[in-house]
Design an enzyme around this catalytic site. Structure first.
Site, PDB file in Angstrom:
ATOM      1  CG  ASP A   1      -2.002   1.022   1.156  1.00  0.00           C
ATOM      2  OD1 ASP A   1      -1.686   2.234   1.121  1.00  0.00           O
ATOM      3  OD2 ASP A   1      -3.182   0.638   1.132  1.00  0.00           O
TER       4      ASP A   1
ATOM      5  CG  HIS B   1      -9.073  -2.830  -2.168  1.00  0.00           C
ATOM      6  ND1 HIS B   1     -10.112  -2.155  -2.765  1.00  0.00           N
ATOM      7  CD2 HIS B   1      -8.667  -2.068  -1.129  1.00  0.00           C
ATOM      8  CE1 HIS B   1     -10.325  -1.026  -2.116  1.00  0.00           C
ATOM      9  NE2 HIS B   1      -9.471  -0.953  -1.093  1.00  0.00           N
TER      10      HIS B   1
END
Length: 110
Positions: free
Chosen positions: A34, A104
């Site tokens: 991320d 996700h």
């Protein structure tokens, strides 16, 4: 209302239009770091099919869902090499904080 946009950032990552630090990938899933980590380890795990959220994934192709979840398990094992406790989070919809409408999971390990 289906908000899936084939030009979302995750779709672009899957098409390799945007580089990413790929941590795990197979025919069903891709996982990468991320860019705004919220934990010591913060990875995203996405399906390689166009599902806007987890509700669509759960209501969709059951064979794909099964294979995707096996891939999620493999990604977690590869990323979580110390076999530590972890969080697996999926926001479902705008009111739940979903910002990118490609399903996700957030994998978080402190």
């Amino acid at each position: 209302m289906n908000k899936y946009d084939t030009n979302n950032i995750f779709a672009k990552i899957l098409r390799t239009e945007i580089p990413s630090d790929m941590l795990y990938e197979d025919e069903y899933a891709a996982s990468f770091k991320d860019i705004n980590p919220q934990a010591k380890i913060h990875a995203l795990i996405i399906p390689k099919k166009e599902y806007q959220n987890i509700s669509e994934l759960l209501d969709g192709d059951k064979e794909f869902l099964s294979n995707f979840m096996k891939s999620v398990s493999k990604a977690i094992k590869k990323i979580n090499v110390k076999n530590e406790d972890f969080q697996l989070i999926a926001n479902n919809g705008e009111n739940a904080g979903q910002e990118i409408f490609h399903m996700h999971f957030h994998l978080l390990i402190d």
